[in-house]
Design a protein around this motif. Structure first.
Motif, PDB file in Angstrom:
ATOM      1  N   PRO B 283       0.870  -1.182   0.000  1.00 11.71           N
ATOM      2  CA  PRO B 283       0.000   0.000   0.000  1.00 11.71           C
ATOM      3  C   PRO B 283       0.911   1.237   0.000  1.00 11.71           C
ATOM      4  N   ILE B 284       1.119   1.824  -1.168  1.00  5.69           N
ATOM      5  CA  ILE B 284       2.218   2.780  -1.346  1.00  5.69           C
ATOM      6  C   ILE B 284       2.063   4.045  -0.488  1.00  5.69           C
ATOM      7  N   ASP B 285       0.864   4.604  -0.454  1.00  6.63           N
ATOM      8  CA  ASP B 285       0.706   5.853   0.302  1.00  6.63           C
ATOM      9  C   ASP B 285       1.019   5.645   1.784  1.00  6.63           C
ATOM     10  N   GLN B 286       0.610   4.492   2.307  1.00 10.28           N
ATOM     11  CA  GLN B 286       0.881   4.228   3.716  1.00 10.28           C
ATOM     12  C   GLN B 286       2.344   3.849   3.923  1.00 10.28           C
ATOM     13  N   ALA B 287       2.942   3.201   2.942  1.00  8.94           N
ATOM     14  CA  ALA B 287       4.369   2.891   3.033  1.00  8.94           C
ATOM     15  C   ALA B 287       5.173   4.187   3.109  1.00  8.94           C
ATOM     16  N   VAL B 288       4.744   5.183   2.336  1.00  6.58           N
ATOM     17  CA  VAL B 288       5.432   6.478   2.372  1.00  6.58           C
ATOM     18  C   VAL B 288       5.341   7.076   3.777  1.00  6.58           C
ATOM     19  N   VAL B 319       7.200   5.907  -5.650  1.00  4.64           N
ATOM     20  CA  VAL B 319       7.488   6.044  -4.212  1.00  4.64           C
ATOM     21  C   VAL B 319       8.288   7.324  -3.954  1.00  4.64           C
ATOM     22  N   MET B 320       9.274   7.595  -4.788  1.00  9.81           N
ATOM     23  CA  MET B 320      10.088   8.792  -4.598  1.00  9.81           C
ATOM     24  C   MET B 320       9.261  10.060  -4.760  1.00  9.81           C
ATOM     25  N   ARG B 321       8.376  10.047  -5.758  1.00  2.00           N
ATOM     26  CA  ARG B 321       7.533  11.229  -5.958  1.00  2.00           C
ATOM     27  C   ARG B 321       6.643  11.468  -4.738  1.00  2.00           C
ATOM     28  N   LYS B 322       6.046  10.388  -4.262  1.00  2.00           N
ATOM     29  CA  LYS B 322       5.146  10.521  -3.118  1.00  2.00           C
ATOM     30  C   LYS B 322       5.917  10.906  -1.853  1.00  2.00           C
ATOM     31  N   LEU B 323       7.095  10.357  -1.720  1.00  2.00           N
ATOM     32  CA  LEU B 323       7.908  10.664  -0.541  1.00  2.00           C
ATOM     33  C   LEU B 323       8.290  12.147  -0.531  1.00  2.00           C
ATOM     34  N   LYS B 324       8.708  12.649  -1.674  1.00  2.00           N
ATOM     35  CA  LYS B 324       9.092  14.064  -1.754  1.00  2.00           C
ATOM     36  C   LYS B 324       7.878  14.968  -1.531  1.00  2.00           C
ATOM     37  N   ASP B 325       6.736  14.575  -2.086  1.00  2.00           N
ATOM     38  CA  ASP B 325       5.511  15.348  -1.843  1.00  2.00           C
ATOM     39  C   ASP B 325       5.184  15.384  -0.351  1.00  2.00           C
TER      40      ASP B 325
END
Lengths: 299, 491
Positions: B283-288, B319-325
């Motif tokens: 679950p990518i958003d929660q992983a971030v 993942v990188m995009r979401k992490l930076k956001d």
């Protein structure tokens, strides 16, 4: 073109969503940020009446409230819109004329959505022909649970076409979907099919809007924006009756989608009693004292 | 519509949080803190005091006594006397009552503890208020419950207390680590000499006041402040039966050498370099969110921090995009502001360590990313930092940085990431993110780490044992396992 398989929509983990929501709820909104936020909230409300007992008179009274939320406080915005059944659209359009307040109409056999495509399209057409600026449709949850995603997609696309210039809000009725995974899936279908807004609830089912479910939908909007460049609006509806909670929704929008979504063009609250709580808080910020609820009109 | 590659979310907004500072008006700090020995605050025989400062402002908070050998002697003597004459003779039930009382008093004064913790250590008030202090109280509550049930916890093994426990705690979770150490020691029937870290002694001294208030027999808990030398006097003291240490691997090794050949039992909770592993089916958003909590919690001053991030290559970009956001929404600054996510670095010394590692990372050719954030002029600060283009052979992915600095690598297969995750001298914690249950179980059995989190990170509970393998130490704190190092057994 390969048909998109919505059963592969991104997965959502409940524990993680709850963690993120807890962080958002821990934000402290004070002083000028609070006043500014409260005015934004007022300006994002779709003041709603969706009762079997609605009448032209009731709708007209609510429209006046939407335009004049609390005249004793200067510089108050109007609400974003009024939200009514299709049969009251004409009355509402006349009542809000020239004020900037939009008229939204529920349609498509609201709230259950159990009717034929033909009737739903006609329902939509009546609302639009009578002057509705916005249409709040419901998805067919039964078909959704059966896995008939093409049906859901086609229905939304058809209604969108029937809307013409009116903006389409698609109600997922998240309280009936069961899991966040399904909320995400329904959000993706609705946006791909052309929804201008995705909306949590009819207000007739409990739970209605919640912070976690809204976060799932906001993340879906973000992914859709990155994939297509198209902004989609969000409307949590039902269950938001106090200012503190509404401010937490604003924090969530700010931290998930940024400042561009923090206007009533892209974010709405579907609520009726929220407005007066916001007014009570604004009055408190202005005068330093809470006033009794008798001082706030109840249209 | 914008072109796909130009699409970005603008996190600036006309609506910004107003300052929301936690009040410090109710905090009464003494100008000078003495040593807590035999139930009283006594002047140090050393005659020496050192300053403890607020790392967010570099202003002095108080002078704190520095215990020398004679002071430590007095503390151990008091602990021995209390053990022989009182504590070892009390029933478990009676010991439990005292521990419950400490727990309740911490809860009563939770806000005061939280504010002092953030003033002295630089951590955001949100964390000290919502995590450190409530968890510290929870540890006392948890172990209070075990005090009269040791026979049931270790059936047929005749558990007995050890005597005097020497305990040395770190500066990253001063109050919580004191609770992790004192609560099981008392429950098991031992008395305590505890040395808090020199940069963050104030909450342990506040705890001493509570211990007085709780009416614990004099000498059951003694708190001696000072530097490493004070700690070495505890470690080398002949009348100490057990050493519990949380801190760096380097110091841990020195302690183990010092107590080799003695009868002292030990638990060592040392460094870490945890792998946080994101699979493509996560679950990518929660992983971030888990990445954020994993590395930026407490400015990254966390031994179990998820400081090595492994992202499966197929989801690397997203993942990188979401992490930076997500990082755009992090608030860096005044620890006392309720909206602060990342506070001050604990000390000037640690600031230097972290800054040096950031230089090393750049020199090694890794790509650095730091979001734009306005940092206060005074105090010690490091913005949240990501390193990409990192290899397993880079120092920034091998060594513990103990700051808000994340080393990011990609992987392709399960076997590859397992090999890389275990390719470290440390073995404290790890994280696995996947929607697939079987994959979680496969990973957790093969990762050499004391704690493995699945689809979450940095979650703590008094009932759950905590501790590491290899250079991350030995022994467990928390849970039933945490009682064992404070007991000896006939069978």
């Amino acid at each position: 073109m390969i048909e998109k398989d919505y059963s592969l929509s991104p997965r959502v983990d409940k524990m993680g969503i709850d963690d993120r929501v807890a962080r958002i709820k821990a934000r402290s909104i004070k002083k000028e940020a609070k006043v500014q936020g409260l005015k934004m909230i007022l300006n994002m409300i779709d003041l709603t009446t969706l009762e079997g007992a609605d009448t032209d008179g009731k709708v007209r009274q609510m429209c006046y409230k939407a335009i004049h939320p609390h005249d004793s406080l200067p510089d108050l915005p109007t609400t974003a819109a009024v939200c009514v059944y299709p049969t009251f659209v004409k009355t509402a359009v006349k009542a809000v004329k020239g004020s900037g307040v939009k008229v939204a109409s529920v349609a498509t056999a609201f709230p259950s959505g159990h009717s034929s495509r033909k009737i739903k399209l006609m329902d939509t057409k009546i609302a639009v022909d009578n002057g509705a600026d916005e249409v709040d449709m419901v998805i067919s949850r039964g078909r959704f649970h059966s896995g008939d995603y093409n049906f859901i997609f086609d229905e939304i696309a058809a209604i969108k076409e029937a809307c013409g210039k009116a903006r389409l809000k698609v109600i997922l009725e998240t309280g009936e979907l069961g899991t966040y995974d399904k909320v995400r899936r329904a959000s993706d279908i609705a946006m791909d099919a052309g929804a201008d807004f995705i909306k949590t609830s009819t207000g007739k089912i409990s739970p209605a809007a919640t912070l976690p479910v809204t976060l799932v939908m906001l993340e879906a909007i973000k992914d859709h924006y990155y994939a297509t460049g198209r902004m989609v609006g969000m409307k949590p509806a039902g269950g938001i009756s106090n200012s503190k909670l509404a401010l937490q929704y604003l924090v969530m929008v700010k931290e998930t989608l940024g400042g561009k979504w923090l206007t009533n063009e892209w974010f709405r609250f579907g609520a009726s009693s929220l407005a007066n709580d916001v007014l009570m808080q604004l009055e408190k910020q202005a005068s330093g004292n809470y006033q009794a609820k008798e001082y706030f009109s109840i249209d | 519509m914008a072109k796909k590659k130009d699409i970005a979310i603008d996190y600036s907004s006309d609506w910004n949080f107003a300052p929301a500072p936690e009040s410090t008006a109710h905090i009464k700090l003494k100008k000078k803190y003495d040593l807590f020995i035999d139930g009283k605050f006594v002047k140090p025989k050393s005659g020496k005091y050192f300053e403890t400062i607020n790392p967010a402002t570099e202003e002095k908070l108080a002078d704190v006594a520095e215990a020398n050998k004679a002071d430590v002697d007095a503390a151990v003597k008091a602990a021995r006397k209390a053990y022989d004459n009182e504590w070892s003779k009390l029933s478990g039930k009676e010991r439990g009552k005292y521990i419950y009382r400490i727990a309740r008093l911490i809860q009563e004064k939770a806000r005061e503890f939280a504010v002092i913790e953030s003033l002295d250590g630089g951590k955001p008030i949100r964390e000290s208020r919502d995590i450190d202090i409530p968890l510290a109280a929870a540890h006392f509550f948890y172990y209070a419950g075990w005090a009269d049930k040791l026979e049931y916890a270790f059936p047929n093994r005749k558990p007995q207390s050890l005597g005097v426990a020497g305990q040395i705690t770190p500066w990253n979770f001063p109050m919580l680590m004191a609770a992790w150490k004192i609560a099981p020691a008392l429950a098991a029937g031992n008395t305590v000499v505890l040395k808090p870290a020199e940069t963050t002694p104030l909450t342990a001294l506040k705890l001493a006041e509570i211990i007085q208030e709780a009416g614990l027999p004099d000498g059951v808990v003694n708190i001696v402040t000072g530097y490493g030398e004070t700690g070495s006097h505890i470690v080398n003291h002949k009348d100490v039966d057990k050493i519990a240490f949380t801190g760096s691997t380097g110091v841990g090794k020195i302690i183990m050498k010092a107590i080799a050949g003695t009868n002292k039992k030990s638990t060592m909770e040392l460094g870490g370099k945890a792998a946080n592993i994101i699979f493509e089916d996560a679950p990518i958003d929660q992983a971030v969110e888990g990445i954020i909590n994993g590395i930026f919690f407490n400015q990254g001053h966390v031994c179990c921090a998820g400081s090595r991030l492994y992202i499966q290559e197929s989801v690397y970009d997203i993942v990188m995009r979401k992490l930076k956001d997500r990082m755009q929404a992090l608030v860096v600054g005044d620890p006392m502001d309720k909206n602060t996510d990342i506070g001050a670095i604990n000390s000037k010394k640690q600031l230097k360590v972290i800054e040096d590692y950031i230089k090393i990372g750049k020199k090694e050719g890794a790509t650095v990313y730091q979001p734009k954030c306005a940092m206060p002029k005074k105090g010690y600060w490091v913005p949240p930092t990501l390193f990409t283009d990192v290899a397993q052979s880079n120092r920034i992915s091998q060594e513990e940085i103990f700051g808000p600095v994340l080393a990011i690598q990609t992987f392709r297969t399960v076997s590859e990431v397992l090999a890389k995750a275990n390719n470290t001298p440390f073995g404290l914690s790890a994280g696995v993110w996947t929607d697939k249950g079987s994959k979680i179980f496969n990973m957790t059995t093969k990762l050499n780490a004391g704690i493995v989190w699945a689809n979450t990170f940095n979650k703590f509970d008094p009932a759950s044992p905590f501790g590491g393998y290899k250079e991350s130490g030995h022994g467990r704190e928390g849970g039933l396992h945490g009682l064992e190092p404070y007991l000896k057994f006939d069978a």
